[in-house]
Design a protein around this motif. Structure first.
Motif, mmCIF file in Angstrom:
data_model
loop_
_atom_site.group_PDB
_atom_site.id
_atom_site.type_symbol
_atom_site.label_atom_id
_atom_site.label_comp_id
_atom_site.label_asym_id
_atom_site.label_seq_id
_atom_site.Cartn_x
_atom_site.Cartn_y
_atom_site.Cartn_z
ATOM 1 N N UNK A 10 43.047 -67.357 20.746
ATOM 2 C CA UNK A 10 43.520 -66.744 21.963
ATOM 3 C C UNK A 10 44.129 -68.117 22.810
ATOM 4 N N UNK A 11 43.356 -69.097 22.892
ATOM 5 C CA UNK A 11 43.834 -70.174 23.587
ATOM 6 C C UNK A 11 45.156 -70.651 23.306
ATOM 7 N N UNK A 12 45.349 -70.553 21.859
ATOM 8 C CA UNK A 12 46.790 -71.254 21.562
ATOM 9 C C UNK A 12 47.795 -70.039 21.862
ATOM 10 N N UNK A 17 52.321 -68.280 25.517
ATOM 11 C CA UNK A 17 52.956 -67.656 26.373
ATOM 12 C C UNK A 17 53.190 -68.180 27.566
ATOM 13 N N UNK A 18 52.468 -69.316 28.238
ATOM 14 C CA UNK A 18 52.694 -70.250 29.402
ATOM 15 C C UNK A 18 53.794 -70.838 29.165
ATOM 16 N N UNK A 63 55.271 -65.762 38.024
ATOM 17 C CA UNK A 63 54.155 -66.552 38.709
ATOM 18 C C UNK A 63 53.038 -65.966 38.741
ATOM 19 N N UNK A 64 52.986 -64.516 39.003
ATOM 20 C CA UNK A 64 51.579 -63.701 38.924
ATOM 21 C C UNK A 64 51.039 -63.810 37.474
ATOM 22 N N UNK A 65 52.064 -63.720 36.511
ATOM 23 C CA UNK A 65 51.512 -63.848 34.998
ATOM 24 C C UNK A 65 51.002 -65.128 34.491
ATOM 25 N N UNK A 66 51.728 -66.213 35.162
ATOM 26 C CA UNK A 66 51.219 -67.554 34.997
ATOM 27 C C UNK A 66 49.993 -67.558 35.484
ATOM 28 N N UNK A 67 49.840 -67.088 36.602
ATOM 29 C CA UNK A 67 48.324 -67.184 37.307
ATOM 30 C C UNK A 67 47.446 -66.416 36.249
ATOM 31 N N UNK A 68 47.881 -65.361 35.895
ATOM 32 C CA UNK A 68 46.786 -64.590 34.978
ATOM 33 C C UNK A 68 46.322 -65.436 33.742
ATOM 34 N N UNK A 96 43.627 -57.341 23.024
ATOM 35 C CA UNK A 96 43.617 -58.844 23.440
ATOM 36 C C UNK A 96 44.959 -59.279 22.956
ATOM 37 N N UNK A 97 45.334 -59.157 21.580
ATOM 38 C CA UNK A 97 46.550 -59.712 21.027
ATOM 39 C C UNK A 97 47.539 -59.096 21.592
ATOM 40 N N UNK A 98 47.575 -57.835 21.880
ATOM 41 C CA UNK A 98 48.816 -57.302 22.607
ATOM 42 C C UNK A 98 49.208 -57.660 24.048
ATOM 43 N N UNK A 99 47.782 -57.945 24.826
ATOM 44 C CA UNK A 99 47.759 -58.284 26.065
ATOM 45 C C UNK A 99 46.715 -59.276 26.446
ATOM 46 N N UNK A 100 46.880 -60.529 26.138
ATOM 47 C CA UNK A 100 45.999 -61.509 26.105
ATOM 48 C C UNK A 100 45.323 -61.822 27.502
#
Ligand SMILES: [Zn+2]
Length: 121
Positions: A10-12, A17-18, A63-68, A96-100
């Motif tokens: 999940x870190x990967x 995503x980031x 930006x919000x997603x990046x924060x999350x 979690x895979x769909x929405x980590x």
């Protein structure tokens, strides 16, 4: 509790995503500046303003997603990742895979959405 291998997975995923998001943001920013240079017509400028508002909204969402994502990465570091912040149960792996970046298990998420509907949010 999630094992090291899963946490790494999940870190990967989150880093991926980031990177994608940061790439999008950079593209948006450079697109904005280059277009502005060759638009002398005021009506074009108005269109540009609309475009820019739209882009800023997207960037706000990004930006919000990046924060999350950064928060999720912190949870991985603290090994609290994948645990529902409301009920303390493990969040399903498929979810979690769909929405980590999620912090809620599916049951708590549904409950939250119902509450929001009731409150008219
Ligand atoms: Zn829960």
């Amino acid at each position: 509790m999630m094992n090291e291998k899963k946490l790494n997975y999940f870190r990967d995923l989150l880093h991926q995503r980031l990177d994608e998001l940061l790439g999008e943001v950079n593209k948006t920013v450079s697109g904005m500046t280059s277009r502005e240079d060759n638009l002398p017509d005021p009506s074009d400028r108005a269109t540009l303003e609309v475009d820019r508002n739209f882009e800023l909204r997207i960037r706000d969402r990004e930006r919000k997603l990046i924060g999350k994502i950064k928060e999720a990465l912190e949870r991985i570091d603290h090994k609290t990742y994948g645990i529902c912040e409301v009920c303390g149960e493990e969040i399903g792996e498929a979810r979690l895979k769909a929405r980590p970046v999620t912090t809620l298990c599916i049951d708590c998420k549904k409950k939250q959405e119902m509450d929001e509907k009731v409150k008219g949010l």
